[in-house]
Design a protein around this motif. Sequence first.
Motif, PDB file in Angstrom:
ATOM      1  N   ALA A 187       1.091   4.008  -3.044  1.00  0.00           N
ATOM      2  CA  ALA A 187       0.745   5.396  -2.756  1.00  0.00           C
ATOM      3  C   ALA A 187       1.944   6.322  -2.921  1.00  0.00           C
ATOM      4  N   HIS A 245       0.839  -1.200   0.000  1.00  0.00           N
ATOM      5  CA  HIS A 245       0.000   0.000   0.000  1.00  0.00           C
ATOM      6  C   HIS A 245       0.872   1.248   0.000  1.00  0.00           C
ATOM      7  N   ALA A 250       2.142   6.843  -6.987  1.00  0.00           N
ATOM      8  CA  ALA A 250       1.145   7.901  -6.826  1.00  0.00           C
ATOM      9  C   ALA A 250      -0.268   7.424  -7.169  1.00  0.00           C
ATOM     10  N   ALA A 251      -0.611   6.228  -6.686  1.00  0.00           N
ATOM     11  CA  ALA A 251      -1.954   5.698  -6.912  1.00  0.00           C
ATOM     12  C   ALA A 251      -2.951   6.473  -6.051  1.00  0.00           C
ATOM     13  N   GLN A 252      -4.101   6.729  -6.588  1.00  0.00           N
ATOM     14  CA  GLN A 252      -5.125   7.492  -5.890  1.00  0.00           C
ATOM     15  C   GLN A 252      -6.222   6.559  -5.399  1.00  0.00           C
ATOM     16  N   ASP A 253      -6.923   6.975  -4.371  1.00  0.00           N
ATOM     17  CA  ASP A 253      -8.108   6.276  -3.847  1.00  0.00           C
ATOM     18  C   ASP A 253      -7.831   4.826  -3.478  1.00  0.00           C
ATOM     19  N   LEU A 254      -6.749   4.570  -2.753  1.00  0.00           N
ATOM     20  CA  LEU A 254      -6.456   3.226  -2.285  1.00  0.00           C
ATOM     21  C   LEU A 254      -7.207   2.955  -0.994  1.00  0.00           C
TER      22      LEU A 254
END
Length: 139
Positions: free
Chosen positions: A81, A77, A85-89
């Motif tokens: 993130a 995770h 830079a993944a969003q809405d995890l």
Amino acid sequence: MLRKAGEVVGERRTGRWLLRLRLPLGVAVGVATAVVEFAFLAVAFAACSVFAVAPAAGRRVTGLTSRYGGRLVRMEHRRLAGLLAAQDLPVPHTVATRRQLGYLAARLLPGALGLLAYAVLGVGVVLAGSCCARPCAET
């Protein structure tokens, strides 16, 4: 005075190289964590077979699997993130469930594909270097 990444300072852009390396670095770290997750799942599978023989030891193994599996999921995770830079995890749970262990198992395929991509890139670099090192024969 703080500056944003990519802001022009004189003739130089600051932080641009870091933004360009974020994706390849995130994929490389993902390949490394996939190897760790594979080793964890292999050991956890072998240790869970103890549950049929000795239920008391099996409960301890289940507790250890839950604790360390949860840590691996939280590490993934943070990688997604931070580096990608993944969003809405969704927020990972504190204790590993079957769903989280299934997530670790499903992560093996993207990890293997990332390793394959870097292997193909390495072969391409070696071939390009060997072609450029010696002049090509003219026909």
